[in-house]
Design a protein around this motif. Structure first.
Motif, PDB file in Angstrom:
ATOM      1  N   VAL A 162     -26.769 -15.337 -56.899  1.00  0.00           N
ATOM      2  CA  VAL A 162     -27.549 -16.426 -56.329  1.00  0.00           C
ATOM      3  C   VAL A 162     -28.020 -16.045 -54.932  1.00  0.00           C
ATOM      4  O   VAL A 162     -27.245 -15.541 -54.119  1.00  0.00           O
ATOM      5  CB  VAL A 162     -26.702 -17.724 -56.258  1.00  0.00           C
ATOM      6  CG1 VAL A 162     -27.453 -18.805 -55.489  1.00  0.00           C
ATOM      7  CG2 VAL A 162     -26.385 -18.215 -57.662  1.00  0.00           C
TER       8      VAL A 162
ATOM      9  N   HIS B  50     -38.410 -19.886 -58.915  1.00  0.00           N
ATOM     10  CA  HIS B  50     -37.685 -20.915 -59.662  1.00  0.00           C
ATOM     11  C   HIS B  50     -38.366 -22.267 -59.457  1.00  0.00           C
ATOM     12  O   HIS B  50     -38.747 -22.620 -58.340  1.00  0.00           O
ATOM     13  CB  HIS B  50     -36.221 -20.980 -59.208  1.00  0.00           C
ATOM     14  CG  HIS B  50     -36.038 -21.432 -57.802  1.00  0.00           C
ATOM     15  ND1 HIS B  50     -36.321 -20.636 -56.710  1.00  0.00           N
ATOM     16  CD2 HIS B  50     -35.614 -22.617 -57.295  1.00  0.00           C
ATOM     17  CE1 HIS B  50     -36.060 -21.293 -55.609  1.00  0.00           C
ATOM     18  NE2 HIS B  50     -35.637 -22.505 -55.922  1.00  0.00           N
TER      19      HIS B  50
ATOM     20  N   LYS C 249     -27.810 -30.882 -67.476  1.00  0.00           N
ATOM     21  CA  LYS C 249     -28.023 -29.533 -68.017  1.00  0.00           C
ATOM     22  C   LYS C 249     -27.603 -29.473 -69.468  1.00  0.00           C
ATOM     23  O   LYS C 249     -28.290 -28.873 -70.306  1.00  0.00           O
ATOM     24  CB  LYS C 249     -27.256 -28.508 -67.181  1.00  0.00           C
ATOM     25  CG  LYS C 249     -27.951 -28.114 -65.890  1.00  0.00           C
ATOM     26  CD  LYS C 249     -27.220 -27.016 -65.143  1.00  0.00           C
ATOM     27  CE  LYS C 249     -26.033 -27.523 -64.406  1.00  0.00           C
ATOM     28  NZ  LYS C 249     -25.469 -26.531 -63.460  1.00  0.00           N
TER      29      LYS C 249
ATOM     30  N   LYS D 286     -35.645 -19.173 -65.883  1.00  0.00           N
ATOM     31  CA  LYS D 286     -35.664 -19.116 -67.343  1.00  0.00           C
ATOM     32  C   LYS D 286     -36.168 -20.413 -67.963  1.00  0.00           C
ATOM     33  O   LYS D 286     -36.578 -20.428 -69.126  1.00  0.00           O
ATOM     34  CB  LYS D 286     -34.270 -18.795 -67.869  1.00  0.00           C
ATOM     35  CG  LYS D 286     -33.761 -17.415 -67.459  1.00  0.00           C
ATOM     36  CD  LYS D 286     -32.360 -17.163 -67.971  1.00  0.00           C
ATOM     37  CE  LYS D 286     -31.835 -15.798 -67.523  1.00  0.00           C
ATOM     38  NZ  LYS D 286     -30.443 -15.558 -67.971  1.00  0.00           N
ATOM     39  N   ASP D 287     -36.136 -21.491 -67.214  1.00  0.00           N
ATOM     40  CA  ASP D 287     -36.613 -22.788 -67.711  1.00  0.00           C
ATOM     41  C   ASP D 287     -38.030 -23.095 -67.261  1.00  0.00           C
ATOM     42  O   ASP D 287     -38.535 -24.196 -67.494  1.00  0.00           O
ATOM     43  CB  ASP D 287     -35.681 -23.912 -67.243  1.00  0.00           C
ATOM     44  CG  ASP D 287     -34.296 -23.819 -67.860  1.00  0.00           C
ATOM     45  OD1 ASP D 287     -34.203 -23.404 -69.029  1.00  0.00           O
ATOM     46  OD2 ASP D 287     -33.313 -24.162 -67.165  1.00  0.00           O
TER      47      ASP D 287
ATOM     48  N   GLY E 128     -27.280 -21.660 -65.171  1.00  0.00           N
ATOM     49  CA  GLY E 128     -27.323 -21.111 -63.806  1.00  0.00           C
ATOM     50  C   GLY E 128     -27.108 -19.623 -63.804  1.00  0.00           C
ATOM     51  O   GLY E 128     -26.665 -19.016 -64.772  1.00  0.00           O
ATOM     52  N   GLU E 129     -27.452 -19.022 -62.681  1.00  0.00           N
ATOM     53  CA  GLU E 129     -27.292 -17.590 -62.520  1.00  0.00           C
ATOM     54  C   GLU E 129     -25.833 -17.254 -62.256  1.00  0.00           C
ATOM     55  O   GLU E 129     -25.022 -18.110 -61.932  1.00  0.00           O
ATOM     56  CB  GLU E 129     -28.128 -17.123 -61.325  1.00  0.00           C
ATOM     57  CG  GLU E 129     -29.598 -17.494 -61.413  1.00  0.00           C
ATOM     58  CD  GLU E 129     -30.312 -17.182 -60.108  1.00  0.00           C
ATOM     59  OE1 GLU E 129     -29.673 -17.279 -59.039  1.00  0.00           O
ATOM     60  OE2 GLU E 129     -31.489 -16.851 -60.177  1.00  0.00           O
TER      61      GLU E 129
ATOM     62  N   SER F 297     -33.438 -27.954 -58.140  1.00  0.00           N
ATOM     63  CA  SER F 297     -33.905 -26.609 -58.474  1.00  0.00           C
ATOM     64  C   SER F 297     -33.458 -26.223 -59.871  1.00  0.00           C
ATOM     65  O   SER F 297     -32.360 -26.583 -60.304  1.00  0.00           O
ATOM     66  CB  SER F 297     -33.359 -25.595 -57.465  1.00  0.00           C
ATOM     67  OG  SER F 297     -33.752 -25.938 -56.150  1.00  0.00           O
ATOM     68  N   TYR F 298     -34.306 -25.444 -60.545  1.00  0.00           N
ATOM     69  CA  TYR F 298     -34.037 -25.042 -61.926  1.00  0.00           C
ATOM     70  C   TYR F 298     -34.161 -23.526 -62.064  1.00  0.00           C
ATOM     71  O   TYR F 298     -34.821 -22.861 -61.267  1.00  0.00           O
ATOM     72  CB  TYR F 298     -35.015 -25.742 -62.874  1.00  0.00           C
ATOM     73  CG  TYR F 298     -34.985 -27.244 -62.745  1.00  0.00           C
ATOM     74  CD1 TYR F 298     -34.109 -28.015 -63.498  1.00  0.00           C
ATOM     75  CD2 TYR F 298     -35.820 -27.892 -61.833  1.00  0.00           C
ATOM     76  CE1 TYR F 298     -34.063 -29.399 -63.365  1.00  0.00           C
ATOM     77  CE2 TYR F 298     -35.787 -29.276 -61.688  1.00  0.00           C
ATOM     78  CZ  TYR F 298     -34.906 -30.013 -62.450  1.00  0.00           C
ATOM     79  OH  TYR F 298     -34.846 -31.380 -62.303  1.00  0.00           O
ATOM     80  N   SER F 299     -33.545 -23.001 -63.089  1.00  0.00           N
ATOM     81  CA  SER F 299     -33.577 -21.560 -63.320  1.00  0.00           C
ATOM     82  C   SER F 299     -34.992 -21.098 -63.677  1.00  0.00           C
ATOM     83  O   SER F 299     -35.731 -21.815 -64.361  1.00  0.00           O
ATOM     84  CB  SER F 299     -32.614 -21.211 -64.464  1.00  0.00           C
ATOM     85  OG  SER F 299     -32.824 -19.877 -64.891  1.00  0.00           O
TER      86      SER F 299
ATOM     87  N   THR G  77     -30.805 -24.027 -68.587  1.00  0.00           N
ATOM     88  CA  THR G  77     -30.016 -22.845 -68.275  1.00  0.00           C
ATOM     89  C   THR G  77     -28.931 -23.234 -67.283  1.00  0.00           C
ATOM     90  O   THR G  77     -29.199 -23.877 -66.273  1.00  0.00           O
ATOM     91  CB  THR G  77     -30.911 -21.753 -67.659  1.00  0.00           C
ATOM     92  OG1 THR G  77     -31.937 -21.429 -68.610  1.00  0.00           O
ATOM     93  CG2 THR G  77     -30.110 -20.507 -67.347  1.00  0.00           C
TER      94      THR G  77
END
Length: 266
Positions: free
Chosen positions: A158, A110, A144, A72-73, A152-153, A68-70, A150
């Motif tokens: 989360v 996401h 990363k 934002k990406d 991460g949150e 899983s990716y942010s 990014t």
């Protein structure tokens, strides 16, 4: 980038989930495969099942990984880039010389994909899972940094329902520890609050002394060192001690509280 790892003994259920065959609200597309016929889902499942019989000693032959990716990406996450990252991740994890599929899910904000692989490789050997959770965290961090993803949150933001398996348990422990830190005034209360959420915390002592060297948290059969729950130390022994001490000092003594109540009544 977050990797979630599970293992099981049912290729049909896993493939059906990853390809979103039985859930109307989910959309998925197959991005990549190796060593399998992919004309139909049944062909994929039959291919996996055929090869896993090469080694009857492997008990959990179905490997499943979510990457899983942010959000934002999201703009960078083309299908091609997602496959590139998945293949590199698998190579670093030692998942080689075996059958697998990579599918992308489109039901969340996401970007994320799922990998299903055969833990019985093309030569009938078992794909090792030694220290896979530790290696997974290290490899995700490494990738990363390499690709400028990014990081991460905020862990407090989360959404636990997005997670599965060990990452979900780790997040549940993190949130429970933060909540207990805000209210508990001593270790007994702190441990009791965690126990109410199914979490046990144990102190580790330096050999031959009573000096605490660290903490471990246990939930649902999983063990995490404090540093694994939060790399920034927010679940460490020293930080928790400071929080408990601060809570104790800011608590209003019962006698003072009673005096204030009486004064108000007068």
């Amino acid at each position: 980038m977050i990797g979630g790892i599970t293992k099981g003994s049912c290729f049909s259920g896993c493939v059906e989930y990853v390809l979103a065959l039985k859930e109307k609200n989910k959309e998925a597309r197959l991005l990549y495969s190796e060593g399998l016929l992919t004309d139909t889902p049944k062909d994929i499942i039959d291919g996996f099942e055929c090869q896993r019989h090469l080694n009857s000693r492997v008990r959990h032959w179905c490997g499943h990984i979510s990457l899983s990716y942010s959000p934002k990406d999201a703009e960078r996450m083309s299908d091609e880039f997602m496959v590139k990252l998945a293949l590199e991740y698998m190579d670093k994890m030692g998942i080689k010389n075996t059958q697998f599929i990579i599918a992308r899910h489109l039901d969340k904000e996401h970007p994320h994909c799922h990998i299903v692989y055969n833990r019985v490789d093309n030569d009938g050997k078992c794909v090792s899972d030694s220290f896979e959770y530790y290696r997974n965290n290290e490899i995700c961090d490494e990738m990363k940094k390499k690709y400028g993803l990014t990081y991460g949150e905020n862990k407090d933001q989360v959404k636990t329902e997005r997670l599965k398996g060990r990452p979900k348990i780790r997040q549940e422990i993190y949130l429970a520890v933060q909540a207990a830190k805000r209210s508990a005034k001593d270790w007994t209360t702190f441990q009791r609050e965690l126990a109410q959420k199914g979490i046990t915390v144990r102190k580790k002592f330096r050999r031959g002394s009573t000096e605490v060297d660290g903490l471990s948290y246990f939930k649902d059969g999983q063990k995490f060192k404090a540093s694994q729950v939060d790399r920034n130390g927010r679940c460490s022994y020293d930080v928790i001690c400071k929080a408990l001490d601060r809570n104790k000092k800011t608590a209003v003594p019962a006698g003072i509280a009673l005096a204030k109540t009486n004064a108000t009544a007068a």
